[in-house]
Design a protein around this motif. Structure first.
Motif, PDB file in Angstrom:
ATOM      1  N   VAL B  60     109.691  33.321   0.955  1.00  0.00           N
ATOM      2  CA  VAL B  60     108.978  33.299   2.237  1.00  0.00           C
ATOM      3  C   VAL B  60     108.431  34.685   2.568  1.00  0.00           C
ATOM      4  O   VAL B  60     107.274  34.829   2.980  1.00  0.00           O
ATOM      5  CB  VAL B  60     109.901  32.794   3.365  1.00  0.00           C
ATOM      6  CG1 VAL B  60     109.199  32.885   4.713  1.00  0.00           C
ATOM      7  CG2 VAL B  60     110.333  31.353   3.107  1.00  0.00           C
ATOM      8  N   LEU B  61     109.254  35.708   2.363  1.00  0.00           N
ATOM      9  CA  LEU B  61     108.805  37.077   2.662  1.00  0.00           C
ATOM     10  C   LEU B  61     107.646  37.474   1.759  1.00  0.00           C
ATOM     11  O   LEU B  61     106.716  38.168   2.182  1.00  0.00           O
ATOM     12  CB  LEU B  61     109.970  38.060   2.522  1.00  0.00           C
ATOM     13  CG  LEU B  61     111.075  37.902   3.577  1.00  0.00           C
ATOM     14  CD1 LEU B  61     112.246  38.823   3.289  1.00  0.00           C
ATOM     15  CD2 LEU B  61     110.554  38.171   4.983  1.00  0.00           C
ATOM     16  N   LYS B  63     105.433  35.430   0.641  1.00  0.00           N
ATOM     17  CA  LYS B  63     104.271  34.732   1.196  1.00  0.00           C
ATOM     18  C   LYS B  63     103.642  35.559   2.306  1.00  0.00           C
ATOM     19  O   LYS B  63     102.422  35.682   2.405  1.00  0.00           O
ATOM     20  CB  LYS B  63     104.694  33.389   1.802  1.00  0.00           C
ATOM     21  CG  LYS B  63     104.987  32.316   0.802  1.00  0.00           C
ATOM     22  CD  LYS B  63     103.729  31.589   0.426  1.00  0.00           C
ATOM     23  CE  LYS B  63     103.998  30.530  -0.608  1.00  0.00           C
ATOM     24  NZ  LYS B  63     102.795  30.172  -1.337  1.00  0.00           N
ATOM     25  N   ILE B  64     104.506  36.108   3.143  1.00  0.00           N
ATOM     26  CA  ILE B  64     104.000  36.902   4.265  1.00  0.00           C
ATOM     27  C   ILE B  64     103.272  38.131   3.735  1.00  0.00           C
ATOM     28  O   ILE B  64     102.170  38.466   4.179  1.00  0.00           O
ATOM     29  CB  ILE B  64     105.149  37.302   5.215  1.00  0.00           C
ATOM     30  CG1 ILE B  64     105.709  36.059   5.887  1.00  0.00           C
ATOM     31  CG2 ILE B  64     104.686  38.322   6.242  1.00  0.00           C
ATOM     32  CD1 ILE B  64     106.784  36.315   6.923  1.00  0.00           C
ATOM     33  N   SER B  67      99.897  37.163   2.113  1.00  0.00           N
ATOM     34  CA  SER B  67      98.861  36.633   2.997  1.00  0.00           C
ATOM     35  C   SER B  67      98.352  37.667   3.992  1.00  0.00           C
ATOM     36  O   SER B  67      97.264  37.528   4.522  1.00  0.00           O
ATOM     37  CB  SER B  67      99.379  35.409   3.746  1.00  0.00           C
ATOM     38  OG  SER B  67     100.483  35.782   4.545  1.00  0.00           O
ATOM     39  N   GLU B  68      99.126  38.698   4.234  1.00  0.00           N
ATOM     40  CA  GLU B  68      98.673  39.705   5.212  1.00  0.00           C
ATOM     41  C   GLU B  68      98.427  41.022   4.494  1.00  0.00           C
ATOM     42  O   GLU B  68      99.208  41.950   4.591  1.00  0.00           O
ATOM     43  CB  GLU B  68      99.729  39.894   6.318  1.00  0.00           C
ATOM     44  CG  GLU B  68     100.232  38.625   6.961  1.00  0.00           C
ATOM     45  CD  GLU B  68      99.155  37.832   7.674  1.00  0.00           C
ATOM     46  OE1 GLU B  68      97.956  38.027   7.402  1.00  0.00           O
ATOM     47  OE2 GLU B  68      99.515  36.965   8.506  1.00  0.00           O
ATOM     48  N   TRP B  71      95.026  45.038   7.684  1.00  0.00           N
ATOM     49  CA  TRP B  71      95.442  45.343   9.058  1.00  0.00           C
ATOM     50  C   TRP B  71      94.444  44.695   9.998  1.00  0.00           C
ATOM     51  O   TRP B  71      93.275  44.558   9.661  1.00  0.00           O
ATOM     52  CB  TRP B  71      95.482  46.847   9.282  1.00  0.00           C
ATOM     53  CG  TRP B  71      96.594  47.500   8.556  1.00  0.00           C
ATOM     54  CD1 TRP B  71      96.543  48.049   7.311  1.00  0.00           C
ATOM     55  CD2 TRP B  71      97.951  47.628   8.989  1.00  0.00           C
ATOM     56  NE1 TRP B  71      97.772  48.514   6.957  1.00  0.00           N
ATOM     57  CE2 TRP B  71      98.656  48.271   7.974  1.00  0.00           C
ATOM     58  CE3 TRP B  71      98.628  47.261  10.144  1.00  0.00           C
ATOM     59  CZ2 TRP B  71     100.007  48.571   8.066  1.00  0.00           C
ATOM     60  CZ3 TRP B  71      99.971  47.551  10.249  1.00  0.00           C
ATOM     61  CH2 TRP B  71     100.634  48.197   9.219  1.00  0.00           C
ATOM     62  N   LYS B  75     100.909  44.151  10.018  1.00  0.00           N
ATOM     63  CA  LYS B  75     102.037  44.535  10.871  1.00  0.00           C
ATOM     64  C   LYS B  75     103.211  43.569  10.718  1.00  0.00           C
ATOM     65  O   LYS B  75     104.361  43.957  10.923  1.00  0.00           O
ATOM     66  CB  LYS B  75     101.595  44.593  12.337  1.00  0.00           C
ATOM     67  CG  LYS B  75     101.173  43.244  12.912  1.00  0.00           C
ATOM     68  CD  LYS B  75     100.486  43.399  14.253  1.00  0.00           C
ATOM     69  CE  LYS B  75     100.034  42.040  14.775  1.00  0.00           C
ATOM     70  NZ  LYS B  75      99.049  42.114  15.831  1.00  0.00           N
ATOM     71  N   HIS B  76     102.918  42.313  10.376  1.00  0.00           N
ATOM     72  CA  HIS B  76     103.998  41.321  10.227  1.00  0.00           C
ATOM     73  C   HIS B  76     104.937  41.701   9.092  1.00  0.00           C
ATOM     74  O   HIS B  76     106.129  41.395   9.137  1.00  0.00           O
ATOM     75  CB  HIS B  76     103.418  39.930   9.975  1.00  0.00           C
ATOM     76  CG  HIS B  76     102.619  39.403  11.122  1.00  0.00           C
ATOM     77  ND1 HIS B  76     103.180  39.192  12.362  1.00  0.00           N
ATOM     78  CD2 HIS B  76     101.311  39.064  11.227  1.00  0.00           C
ATOM     79  CE1 HIS B  76     102.242  38.736  13.187  1.00  0.00           C
ATOM     80  NE2 HIS B  76     101.103  38.654  12.527  1.00  0.00           N
ATOM     81  N   VAL B  78     105.712  44.745   8.206  1.00  0.00           N
ATOM     82  CA  VAL B  78     106.564  45.811   8.740  1.00  0.00           C
ATOM     83  C   VAL B  78     107.613  45.217   9.684  1.00  0.00           C
ATOM     84  O   VAL B  78     108.776  45.592   9.662  1.00  0.00           O
ATOM     85  CB  VAL B  78     105.703  46.869   9.471  1.00  0.00           C
ATOM     86  CG1 VAL B  78     106.579  47.951  10.086  1.00  0.00           C
ATOM     87  CG2 VAL B  78     104.709  47.490   8.512  1.00  0.00           C
ATOM     88  N   ALA B  79     107.162  44.251  10.496  1.00  0.00           N
ATOM     89  CA  ALA B  79     108.088  43.622  11.452  1.00  0.00           C
ATOM     90  C   ALA B  79     109.244  42.937  10.722  1.00  0.00           C
ATOM     91  O   ALA B  79     110.398  43.019  11.143  1.00  0.00           O
ATOM     92  CB  ALA B  79     107.342  42.623  12.323  1.00  0.00           C
ATOM     93  N   CYS B  80     108.944  42.274   9.611  1.00  0.00           N
ATOM     94  CA  CYS B  80     109.998  41.588   8.852  1.00  0.00           C
ATOM     95  C   CYS B  80     111.038  42.574   8.347  1.00  0.00           C
ATOM     96  O   CYS B  80     112.230  42.253   8.302  1.00  0.00           O
ATOM     97  CB  CYS B  80     109.397  40.843   7.651  1.00  0.00           C
ATOM     98  SG  CYS B  80     108.583  39.312   8.133  1.00  0.00           S
ATOM     99  N   ILE B 104      98.042  50.170   2.571  1.00  0.00           N
ATOM    100  CA  ILE B 104      98.910  50.948   3.431  1.00  0.00           C
ATOM    101  C   ILE B 104      99.796  49.954   4.179  1.00  0.00           C
ATOM    102  O   ILE B 104      99.300  48.988   4.753  1.00  0.00           O
ATOM    103  CB  ILE B 104      98.068  51.812   4.387  1.00  0.00           C
ATOM    104  CG1 ILE B 104      97.469  52.968   3.593  1.00  0.00           C
ATOM    105  CG2 ILE B 104      98.909  52.323   5.550  1.00  0.00           C
ATOM    106  CD1 ILE B 104      96.724  54.004   4.405  1.00  0.00           C
ATOM    107  N   THR B 105     101.105  50.164   4.121  1.00  0.00           N
ATOM    108  CA  THR B 105     102.018  49.207   4.745  1.00  0.00           C
ATOM    109  C   THR B 105     102.929  49.903   5.749  1.00  0.00           C
ATOM    110  O   THR B 105     102.747  49.794   6.939  1.00  0.00           O
ATOM    111  CB  THR B 105     102.873  48.490   3.689  1.00  0.00           C
ATOM    112  OG1 THR B 105     102.040  48.077   2.629  1.00  0.00           O
ATOM    113  CG2 THR B 105     103.592  47.310   4.292  1.00  0.00           C
ATOM    114  N   PHE B 106     103.922  50.624   5.238  1.00  0.00           N
ATOM    115  CA  PHE B 106     104.860  51.325   6.124  1.00  0.00           C
ATOM    116  C   PHE B 106     104.311  52.709   6.457  1.00  0.00           C
ATOM    117  O   PHE B 106     103.446  53.217   5.767  1.00  0.00           O
ATOM    118  CB  PHE B 106     106.213  51.456   5.436  1.00  0.00           C
ATOM    119  CG  PHE B 106     106.932  50.152   5.306  1.00  0.00           C
ATOM    120  CD1 PHE B 106     106.861  49.416   4.143  1.00  0.00           C
ATOM    121  CD2 PHE B 106     107.676  49.649   6.372  1.00  0.00           C
ATOM    122  CE1 PHE B 106     107.510  48.208   4.029  1.00  0.00           C
ATOM    123  CE2 PHE B 106     108.329  48.437   6.266  1.00  0.00           C
ATOM    124  CZ  PHE B 106     108.246  47.712   5.086  1.00  0.00           C
TER     125      PHE B 106
END
Lengths: 152, 401
Positions: B60-61, B63-64, B67-68, B71, B75-76, B78-80, B104-106
């Motif tokens: 699931v992670l 997938k997130i 798919s994202e 920006w 942000k999702h 990072v939120a996870c 760019i993520t974190f």
């Protein structure tokens, strides 16, 4: 009218309900495919980790996906409606899809789970998944700063 | 159901379907215990599945993350990572470094080298009244429109120098905060600058002169405690041979990046965790760096790299356009206003780069509007270093006529 070669399997849920499913449809689940190939399909196939509620849904999904006449757009519409279930049922279907080794269903349900999660706050995610927050207070502060930057 | 001494046999008799199933399975001997188990299963609410095992959670992670990729939706991801430590571990595994993923993520991404073959396009907005500069990641083809905020810098003029304090939070520029990233300090004349990183550099860098110096100062484990400052780059501006009539010359020595990084097969140190944020510092891993995924290779590579010196960048000399009577650089449409601040930095020829690598622009900076500038960078420098170097261009007084 099914052809003479078209075999029907009996799938039995963990709560002992029996479902008749065409072999060509059921073998989308690799677990079932393997059982058939090993000759274990003479009687009903017991699916010990799938209850009747989930099995009924899974069969509905399998039949849609096995249908050669349904277009990709139709499948997408079907998926959109299919995933409109309470979140716990979404999780239940992920577990069942994993047990049955059904990649197409796994894909759709994981997507659905991911899309739900994006609507929630971190606290809500923890609640829904019953996850214990194991960050210390200091670490939590840093997590919040990180999220502040991400959501800027 | 009546409870009593005969309750067990009652259950077997009452539920004939269960008994039949047990019999069919050929387990008459154990039918009582079997049917009891089946009874229990019948009463278990399958809606009690409220959690997923870690392998499925990982699916699931992933997938997130897949798919994202852009920006602001990223942000999702990072939120996870903020949900719990095991999710953070999974996400960090899935999210590759900036060099590899080009995403760019974190926050730590701003300290990681850019991709090797494609420029990361950013823009800087200047607020002259507050002396603040904002760095954004470009999100569209427009030069400076849609952007994801990366870093902010505020200018502080002091008695003998000027400091640009760089932070992840534009509203909190204090050095003591967990969002302090580093600073740029200029000398009084604005001809020489030093870039300081709040976090210690890679152990292979020349700066770690004292081998016994602990790489991980305990002070930095706790966010909120002022971080030390480690010099990671030295910038100098000079007039060229034509004096004030010609474009100035810029030299940038990147102490934390070995010159070998731009040679074929070279690698640049990549920071994996952001101690300033504090979260990942709680994982007591011996190294927070990687020059490749293999830690052992990383150590040997940096020791090797130390012998060939730091990477030096120089500005690409503009050509004099006789007809237009001006100095020209090809910014490929990314810079639209002529300004003495505009520059392109390439690895100095002494770095030993060969062939196509030689003229490769590693950092490009230039004006596109009154208070708007584009900044593009690629491997081996990071957004933080690129930003700091670009800020020096604002400050220097050389050739400002």
């Amino acid at each position: 009218m099914s052809s003479p070669e078209e075999k029907t399997l009996i799938l039995k849920s963990s709560d002992n309900e029996e479902f008749l499913v065409k072999e060509s449809v059921a073998v989308q689940c690799i677990t079932i495919k393997n059982l058939v190939e090993d000759g274990c399909d003479l009687d009903a196939i017991p699916l010990l980790n799938v209850d009747s509620k989930n099995l009924a849904w899974i069969i509905e999904f399998m039949e849609k996906y096995a249908d050669s006449t349904s277009t990709d757009a139709e499948k997408k519409d079907f998926d959109t409606e299919f995933v409109k279930k309470p979140f716990n049922d979404v999780l239940g279907l992920i577990l069942a899809a994993n047990y049955l080794n059904f990649p197409a269903l796994m894909d759709v349900m994981c997507d659905a789970c991911a899309n739900e999660m994006k609507l929630w706050s971190v606290e809500q995610v923890r609640e829904k998944f019953h996850i214990q927050n194991d960050y210390t207070e200091e670490e939590e502060k840093a997590v919040r700063a990180e999220n502040f930057w991400a959501f800027e | 159901m009546k409870l009593g001494l005969k309750s067990r046999s009652r259950r077997v008799v009452q539920d004939s379907a269960v008994a039949a199933a047990a019999a069919a399975a050929g387990k008459m001997k154990n039918s009582i215990s079997d049917s009891k188990n089946l009874d229990e299963k019948l009463t278990v609410d399958y809606c009690g599945w409220t959690s997923l095992p870690s392998e499925l959670m990982r699916e699931v992670l992933m997938k997130i993350e897949e798919s994202e990729s852009k920006w602001p939706e990223r942000k999702h991801v990072v939120a996870c990572a903020g949900v719990c430590k095991s999710w953070r571990e999974t996400i960090k595994e899935v999210v590759k470094t900036l060099e590899v993923s080009r995403k760019i993520t974190f926050p730590i991404s701003v300290k990681q080298p850019g991709p090797r073959d494609s420029l990361i396009q950013c823009f800087i907005k200047r607020n002259s009244s507050t002396q603040t500069f904002y760095l954004y990641l470009s999100l569209s083809q427009a030069l400076a429109d849609d952007g994801k905020f990366l870093l902010a810098a505020r200018k502080y003029r002091r008695a003998t120098c000027t400091d640009y304090v760089i932070s992840l939070n534009a509203e909190d520029m204090s050095k003591g905060s967990g969002t302090y990233v580093g600073k740029l300090r200029s000398n009084f004349l604005g001809t020489k600058f030093v870039v300081y990183d709040a976090l210690p550099p890679h152990m292979g860098a020349k700066l770690a002169k004292n081998r016994s110096t602990r790489m991980f100062s305990t002070k930095q484990i706790f966010p909120g405690v002022p971080a030390s400052n480690y010099p990671v780059a030295h910038i100098s501006y000079e007039l060229n041979v034509m004096g004030a009539r010609g474009p100035r010359r810029v030299q940038c020595v990147l102490d934390a990046i070995p010159a070998s990084a731009v040679k074929p097969g070279g690698v640049a140190p990549t920071r994996m965790d952001s101690r300033v944020n504090g979260v990942d510092s709680f994982q007591q891993t011996p190294a927070s760096w990687s020059t490749s995924n293999d830690l052992n290779t990383a150590l040997s590579e940096t020791l090797h790299g130390q012998s060939d010196g730091s990477l030096v960048l120089r500005n690409k000399a503009p050509r004099w356009h006789e007809q237009l009577q001006c100095w020209c650089l090809n910014f490929h449409g990314r810079v639209t206003v002529a300004s003495v601040k505009n520059f392109q930095l390439v690895a100095s020829p002494d770095s030993g780069t060969v062939g196509a690598e030689q003229g490769k622009v590693i950092l490009q900076f230039g004006k596109v509007g009154k208070d708007v500038f584009t900044m593009d960078y690629l491997y081996p420098i990071s957004a933080f270093q690129a930003f700091a170097i670009s800020l020096s261009s604002f400050d220097t007084k050389i050739a400002c006529e």
